[in-house]
Design a protein around this motif. Structure first.
Motif, PDB file in Angstrom:
ATOM      1  N   ALA A  94       0.833  -1.208   0.000  1.00 21.72           N
ATOM      2  CA  ALA A  94       0.000   0.000   0.000  1.00 21.72           C
ATOM      3  C   ALA A  94       0.869   1.260   0.000  1.00 21.72           C
ATOM      4  O   ALA A  94       0.563   2.229  -0.710  1.00 21.72           O
ATOM      5  CB  ALA A  94      -0.937  -0.004   1.206  1.00 21.72           C
ATOM      6  N   ALA A  95       1.948   1.255   0.761  1.00 21.88           N
ATOM      7  CA  ALA A  95       2.841   2.422   0.822  1.00 21.88           C
ATOM      8  C   ALA A  95       3.471   2.691  -0.536  1.00 21.88           C
ATOM      9  O   ALA A  95       3.584   3.847  -0.970  1.00 21.88           O
ATOM     10  CB  ALA A  95       3.915   2.212   1.883  1.00 21.88           C
ATOM     11  N   GLN A  96       3.868   1.632  -1.207  1.00 18.90           N
ATOM     12  CA  GLN A  96       4.466   1.763  -2.536  1.00 18.90           C
ATOM     13  C   GLN A  96       3.437   2.335  -3.524  1.00 18.90           C
ATOM     14  O   GLN A  96       3.746   3.220  -4.318  1.00 18.90           O
ATOM     15  CB  GLN A  96       4.946   0.380  -2.981  1.00 18.90           C
ATOM     16  CG  GLN A  96       5.863   0.360  -4.153  1.00 18.90           C
ATOM     17  CD  GLN A  96       6.358  -1.057  -4.416  1.00 18.90           C
ATOM     18  OE1 GLN A  96       5.554  -1.960  -4.663  1.00 18.90           O
ATOM     19  NE2 GLN A  96       7.656  -1.252  -4.358  1.00 18.90           N
ATOM     20  N   GLN A  97       2.218   1.831  -3.466  1.00 17.89           N
ATOM     21  CA  GLN A  97       1.158   2.313  -4.357  1.00 17.89           C
ATOM     22  C   GLN A  97       0.773   3.751  -4.025  1.00 17.89           C
ATOM     23  O   GLN A  97       0.501   4.552  -4.928  1.00 17.89           O
ATOM     24  CB  GLN A  97      -0.067   1.396  -4.263  1.00 17.89           C
ATOM     25  CG  GLN A  97       0.181   0.039  -4.857  1.00 17.89           C
ATOM     26  CD  GLN A  97      -0.957  -0.942  -4.685  1.00 17.89           C
ATOM     27  OE1 GLN A  97      -0.842  -2.065  -5.132  1.00 17.89           O
ATOM     28  NE2 GLN A  97      -2.050  -0.578  -4.053  1.00 17.89           N
ATOM     29  N   ALA A  98       0.746   4.084  -2.743  1.00 14.38           N
ATOM     30  CA  ALA A  98       0.404   5.448  -2.330  1.00 14.38           C
ATOM     31  C   ALA A  98       1.429   6.440  -2.867  1.00 14.38           C
ATOM     32  O   ALA A  98       1.065   7.518  -3.356  1.00 14.38           O
ATOM     33  CB  ALA A  98       0.327   5.531  -0.808  1.00 14.38           C
ATOM     34  N   PRO A 163      13.204  -2.047   9.180  1.00 12.70           N
ATOM     35  CA  PRO A 163      13.657  -2.450   7.847  1.00 12.70           C
ATOM     36  C   PRO A 163      12.486  -2.536   6.866  1.00 12.70           C
ATOM     37  O   PRO A 163      11.354  -2.800   7.264  1.00 12.70           O
ATOM     38  CB  PRO A 163      14.275  -3.832   8.065  1.00 12.70           C
ATOM     39  CG  PRO A 163      14.046  -4.202   9.475  1.00 12.70           C
ATOM     40  CD  PRO A 163      13.381  -3.071  10.184  1.00 12.70           C
ATOM     41  N   ASP A 164      12.771  -2.314   5.606  1.00  9.90           N
ATOM     42  CA  ASP A 164      11.762  -2.369   4.552  1.00  9.90           C
ATOM     43  C   ASP A 164      11.456  -3.834   4.231  1.00  9.90           C
ATOM     44  O   ASP A 164      12.207  -4.502   3.528  1.00  9.90           O
ATOM     45  CB  ASP A 164      12.269  -1.637   3.312  1.00  9.90           C
ATOM     46  CG  ASP A 164      11.239  -1.560   2.200  1.00  9.90           C
ATOM     47  OD1 ASP A 164      10.334  -2.420   2.151  1.00  9.90           O
ATOM     48  OD2 ASP A 164      11.343  -0.640   1.373  1.00  9.90           O
ATOM     49  N   ALA A 165      10.341  -4.332   4.751  1.00  4.51           N
ATOM     50  CA  ALA A 165       9.991  -5.748   4.595  1.00  4.51           C
ATOM     51  C   ALA A 165       9.710  -6.111   3.143  1.00  4.51           C
ATOM     52  O   ALA A 165       9.964  -7.240   2.723  1.00  4.51           O
ATOM     53  CB  ALA A 165       8.787  -6.095   5.468  1.00  4.51           C
ATOM     54  N   LEU A 166       9.191  -5.175   2.363  1.00  5.19           N
ATOM     55  CA  LEU A 166       8.916  -5.471   0.959  1.00  5.19           C
ATOM     56  C   LEU A 166      10.227  -5.612   0.182  1.00  5.19           C
ATOM     57  O   LEU A 166      10.384  -6.536  -0.622  1.00  5.19           O
ATOM     58  CB  LEU A 166       8.032  -4.386   0.340  1.00  5.19           C
ATOM     59  CG  LEU A 166       7.499  -4.661  -1.057  1.00  5.19           C
ATOM     60  CD1 LEU A 166       6.721  -5.970  -1.113  1.00  5.19           C
ATOM     61  CD2 LEU A 166       6.622  -3.510  -1.522  1.00  5.19           C
ATOM     62  N   LYS A 178       9.588  -6.449  -8.208  1.00 10.36           N
ATOM     63  CA  LYS A 178       8.246  -6.589  -8.773  1.00 10.36           C
ATOM     64  C   LYS A 178       7.285  -7.086  -7.708  1.00 10.36           C
ATOM     65  O   LYS A 178       7.590  -8.013  -6.973  1.00 10.36           O
ATOM     66  CB  LYS A 178       8.251  -7.585  -9.929  1.00 10.36           C
ATOM     67  CG  LYS A 178       9.082  -7.137 -11.099  1.00 10.36           C
ATOM     68  CD  LYS A 178       9.082  -8.199 -12.172  1.00 10.36           C
ATOM     69  CE  LYS A 178      10.053  -7.827 -13.269  1.00 10.36           C
ATOM     70  NZ  LYS A 178      10.248  -8.905 -14.209  1.00 10.36           N
ATOM     71  N   THR A 179       6.140  -6.455  -7.637  1.00  9.47           N
ATOM     72  CA  THR A 179       5.075  -6.951  -6.775  1.00  9.47           C
ATOM     73  C   THR A 179       3.857  -7.194  -7.634  1.00  9.47           C
ATOM     74  O   THR A 179       3.657  -6.543  -8.652  1.00  9.47           O
ATOM     75  CB  THR A 179       4.725  -5.959  -5.646  1.00  9.47           C
ATOM     76  OG1 THR A 179       4.384  -4.710  -6.229  1.00  9.47           O
ATOM     77  CG2 THR A 179       5.873  -5.802  -4.671  1.00  9.47           C
ATOM     78  N   ALA A 180       3.066  -8.128  -7.229  1.00 12.50           N
ATOM     79  CA  ALA A 180       1.872  -8.486  -8.000  1.00 12.50           C
ATOM     80  C   ALA A 180       0.779  -7.464  -7.780  1.00 12.50           C
ATOM     81  O   ALA A 180       0.731  -6.792  -6.769  1.00 12.50           O
ATOM     82  CB  ALA A 180       1.390  -9.866  -7.572  1.00 12.50           C
TER      83      ALA A 180
END
Length: 181
Positions: A94-98, A163-166, A178-180
């Motif tokens: 969500a943070a990446q998309q935001a 830490p950035d879990a993604l 890449k994320t789905a």
């Protein structure tokens, strides 16, 4: 209505806002006050596992919905009653998309919560017409909720040094970022 919110991440998220949002959306969609909903916030690995198991798609995704009693919106004269289901959200995605959309992580997670509820109620976005209908409704619901809660201003944050879990998931799975969807 009962909306249970669970946060299994390092993100600091005000569960009451999501509970209030869930109750409000269900009431707007004429779901019975006797109905239940669960909203769970998880890290990239658990949602990636769910994504593979249920959708056969690799990688973390933003939100997944798991309907229980297959409720549908009420028709104005009746309200549907039962267990609506579970929504699982990944704040990291969500943070990446935001960031890409130019709004806050909290706004994105609220949008995804509404999106998940609509999926639980049978809405989908497979065809262009379905997408127009579902995305229009989720936007209308979100903007109306914001208008009714002026000044709420809640934020979703991470403690300093988390830490950035993604990014870690991507490194571990050599996904190249890449994320789905």
């Amino acid at each position: 209505m009962s909306v249970e919110v669970t946060n299994e991440t390092a993100w600091q998220i005000d569960g009451k806002i999501f509970s209030d949002l869930g109750v409000w959306v269900m009431s707007q969609m004429r779901v019975s006050t006797q109905s239940d909903l669960t909203i769970m916030f998880v890290d990239p690995d658990p949602i990636a596992q769910l994504h593979m198991r249920w959708m056969n798609l690799e990688g973390p995704t933003d939100v997944m919905s798991f309907p229980m009693d297959e409720l549908r919106p009420g028709d104005g004269g009746t309200e549907m009653e039962g267990v609506l289901g579970d929504i699982v959200l990944c704040p990291w995605v969500a943070a990446q998309q935001a960031l890409a959309a130019g709004h806050s992580t909290m706004e994105e997670m609220m949008l995804l919560t509404i999106h998940g509820i609509l999926h639980l109620l049978g809405y989908d976005h497979v065809t262009p017409e379905q997408e127009r209908q579902m995305f229009g409704l989720q936007r209308q619901l979100l903007l109306t909720f914001f208008a009714l809660r002026q000044g709420a201003g809640a934020r979703a944050t991470l403690p300093a040094g988390t830490p950035d879990a993604l990014a870690e998931w991507d490194r571990e799975h050599a996904a190249g970022g890449k994320t789905a969807k």
